[in-house]
Write an enzyme that holds these catalytic residues in place. Sequence first.
Site, PDB file in Angstrom:
ATOM      1  N   HIS A 142     109.263 -16.066 116.651  1.00  0.00           N
ATOM      2  CA  HIS A 142     110.241 -14.962 116.652  1.00  0.00           C
ATOM      3  C   HIS A 142     110.324 -14.432 118.100  1.00  0.00           C
ATOM      4  O   HIS A 142     109.793 -13.375 118.418  1.00  0.00           O
ATOM      5  CB  HIS A 142     109.739 -13.879 115.700  1.00  0.00           C
ATOM      6  CG  HIS A 142     110.751 -12.862 115.303  1.00  0.00           C
ATOM      7  ND1 HIS A 142     112.067 -12.907 115.712  1.00  0.00           N
ATOM      8  CD2 HIS A 142     110.633 -11.752 114.525  1.00  0.00           C
ATOM      9  CE1 HIS A 142     112.714 -11.874 115.202  1.00  0.00           C
ATOM     10  NE2 HIS A 142     111.874 -11.158 114.487  1.00  0.00           N
ATOM     11  N   GLN A 145     111.656 -10.878 119.107  1.00  0.00           N
ATOM     12  CA  GLN A 145     110.707  -9.834 118.752  1.00  0.00           C
ATOM     13  C   GLN A 145     109.663  -9.660 119.858  1.00  0.00           C
ATOM     14  O   GLN A 145     109.406  -8.542 120.321  1.00  0.00           O
ATOM     15  CB  GLN A 145     110.004 -10.210 117.438  1.00  0.00           C
ATOM     16  CG  GLN A 145     109.037  -9.173 116.951  1.00  0.00           C
ATOM     17  CD  GLN A 145     109.728  -7.874 116.592  1.00  0.00           C
ATOM     18  OE1 GLN A 145     110.702  -7.876 115.865  1.00  0.00           O
ATOM     19  NE2 GLN A 145     109.242  -6.759 117.106  1.00  0.00           N
ATOM     20  N   CYS A 277     106.353  -5.409 113.963  1.00  0.00           N
ATOM     21  CA  CYS A 277     107.741  -5.868 114.148  1.00  0.00           C
ATOM     22  C   CYS A 277     108.683  -5.239 113.122  1.00  0.00           C
ATOM     23  O   CYS A 277     109.877  -5.153 113.364  1.00  0.00           O
ATOM     24  CB  CYS A 277     107.803  -7.379 114.066  1.00  0.00           C
ATOM     25  SG  CYS A 277     107.138  -8.044 112.536  1.00  0.00           S
TER      26      CYS A 277
HETATM   27  N1   CP Z   1     111.650  -7.444 113.099  1.00  0.00           N
HETATM   28  C1   CP Z   1     112.722  -8.058 112.592  1.00  0.00           C
HETATM   29  O1   CP Z   1     113.096  -9.144 113.001  1.00  0.00           O
HETATM   30  O2   CP Z   1     113.362  -7.357 111.630  1.00  0.00           O
HETATM   31  P1   CP Z   1     114.482  -7.940 110.650  1.00  0.00           P
HETATM   32  O3   CP Z   1     113.813  -8.998 109.800  1.00  0.00           O
HETATM   33  O4   CP Z   1     114.930  -6.757 109.847  1.00  0.00           O
HETATM   34  O5   CP Z   1     115.586  -8.532 111.465  1.00  0.00           O
HETATM   35  N1  NVA Z   2     106.598 -12.599 109.786  1.00  0.00           N
HETATM   36  C1  NVA Z   2     107.729 -11.907 109.228  1.00  0.00           C
HETATM   37  C2  NVA Z   2     108.529 -11.286 110.324  1.00  0.00           C
HETATM   38  C3  NVA Z   2     109.725 -10.511 109.849  1.00  0.00           C
HETATM   39  C4  NVA Z   2     110.496  -9.911 110.995  1.00  0.00           C
HETATM   40  C5  NVA Z   2     108.579 -12.859 108.414  1.00  0.00           C
HETATM   41  O1  NVA Z   2     108.828 -13.976 108.866  1.00  0.00           O
HETATM   42  O2  NVA Z   2     109.001 -12.496 107.312  1.00  0.00           O
END
Ligand code: CP
Ligand code: NVA
Length: 318
Positions: A142, A145, A277
């Site tokens: 990610h 993030q 996050c």
């Molecule tokens: N932290 C994040 O990516 O949030 P969302 O899943 O709401 O986009």
């Molecule tokens: N690790 C989490 C992050 C969400 C922003 C997921 O992948 O669901």
Amino acid sequence: MTTATSNATAFGELSVPDLLCTSALTREDLDRIFATAAALKAGREDHTTNLQHKRLAMIFEKDSLRTRFTFEIGMQDLGGSATFMDHRDARLGSRESVKDMAKNLERWAHGIVARTFKHKVLEELAANAGIPVINGLSDFVHPCQALADFFTLTERWDDLEGRTLTFIGDGNNTCHALIHTAVKLGVHIRICSPEGYEPNARVVNEAMRTASETGSEVTILNDPEAAADGCDAIYTDVWASMGQEDEIEERNGIFADYQVDAALMQRAHPDAAFMHCLPAHRGWEVAQEVMDGPQSVVYDIAENRLHVQKAVMVLLMQ
Ligand code: CP
Ligand code: NVA
């Protein structure tokens, strides 16, 4: 992927055509993204036309609040537009090939943000689209993030180098992005997970190699108290990520001793930041009092998703 013609702007350009993973970025790229985000956030100049007439295609296989809003609002702020395609009912590639999707999108849009299960789908989009592809989260990483996370820390700390960030929880996509980014920035990173839930070994090994050049340290451990001792920030994320809903009950048991609560925060530096996050599950990976406490920077990070992603879009798409 764009051909390496010119992404040059007043802010400069990145060394990569896409943002799939922060491990592909140089230290200069990271500094440039943070400087651009700071300038955009401060509103020092009018940036309402930087992406005028540019269109962003957004395709998400998973839920989102922050990523969706911040990319859409970010494009509006910069004078462009964004079109969202909800792809939660089927995986990309099921109706037509990912390659054909890329070849269509490049005819209409100037950039793509995709949120996928498989990271390979993002790589396939990037390999086939002649426009920048930005990873809005995959099962593997990610990156947007982590950029917002470290940008937020630049606002708190004069210098990131030599600081220690501790991640407590599942060795997941957010964790991988933090590892990739920390070692580029000279930040020491400790990852504390239950046995069997540690981050991907290849990510860790690659990070250790980078760390040996940048002076940061990567530590993998299983004891939350040892991980928290004296650190400058504690980060956690959900115990079951999107796509792991069937494992929630089992994971809640396995991770029960890994909650970030006030006692754990007290082991860190007195000024240590609490980071997440989001979305968060209060009472599970984070205690209510920590989430809402004075050390929590979770909403600063959420705000900074906007500024950092605007910076990324300007540097890749202008
Ligand atoms: N932290 C994040 O990516 O949030 P969302 O899943 O709401 O986009
Ligand atoms: N690790 C989490 C992050 C969400 C922003 C997921 O992948 O669901």
